[in-house]
Structure formats: C-alpha cells, structure tokens
Design a protein around this motif. Sequence first.
Motif, short mmCIF file in Angstrom:
data_model
loop_
_atom_site.label_atom_id
_atom_site.label_comp_id
_atom_site.label_asym_id
_atom_site.label_seq_id
_atom_site.Cartn_x
_atom_site.Cartn_y
_atom_site.Cartn_z
N MET A 34 0.80 -1.22 0.00
CA MET A 34 0.00 0.00 0.00
C MET A 34 0.84 1.27 0.00
SD MET A 34 -3.02 -1.14 2.67
CE MET A 34 -3.49 0.53 2.98
N ALA A 35 2.02 1.23 0.56
CA ALA A 35 2.85 2.43 0.68
C ALA A 35 3.17 3.10 -0.66
CB ALA A 35 4.13 2.12 1.45
N PRO A 36 3.62 2.36 -1.67
CA PRO A 36 3.89 3.03 -2.96
C PRO A 36 2.64 3.64 -3.59
CG PRO A 36 4.92 0.87 -2.91
CD PRO A 36 4.03 0.96 -1.71
N ALA A 37 1.49 3.02 -3.38
CA ALA A 37 0.25 3.57 -3.92
C ALA A 37 -0.07 4.92 -3.27
CB ALA A 37 -0.90 2.60 -3.72
N GLY A 38 0.14 5.00 -1.98
CA GLY A 38 -0.08 6.27 -1.28
C GLY A 38 0.87 7.35 -1.74
N GLU A 39 2.13 6.98 -1.93
CA GLU A 39 3.12 7.95 -2.40
C GLU A 39 2.80 8.39 -3.83
OE1 GLU A 39 5.35 9.38 -0.49
OE2 GLU A 39 4.75 8.11 1.18
#
Length: 55
Positions: A34-39
């Motif tokens: 999920m982290a890259p999607a948020g970034e």
Amino acid sequence: MTDTSTLRGLHDRLLRFVADRQWKSFHTPKNLAMAPAGEAGELLDEVEVRYPPGA
C-alpha cells in the motif's frame, strides 16, 4: 562508518535502521504494497495542482 558500497552493505544498514526503530511490525506485505500507492497518489496530487485538467 557502515559499508554501503555494496548492495549487501546497504541491505544490512537498512535492516539495522529498521531494527533500531522497531518498525518490523509495520512491514507487513499489505503495508509494503500500500505504501507506494499512497506515495503515487501524493505525487499525482502535486501534478494535478500544477497542471489542472484543461490547462
């Protein structure tokens, strides 16, 4: 000084960084996915603000 001239040295340094901060419990597959999607969403927001649709 820690050796970061090799990929292994950098990997070891990152593992120590995570361990020192007790972040391991947050590094689940779900969170890491999920982290890259948020970034990416934050980056797209900046692009939209600078170049609004129709501009």
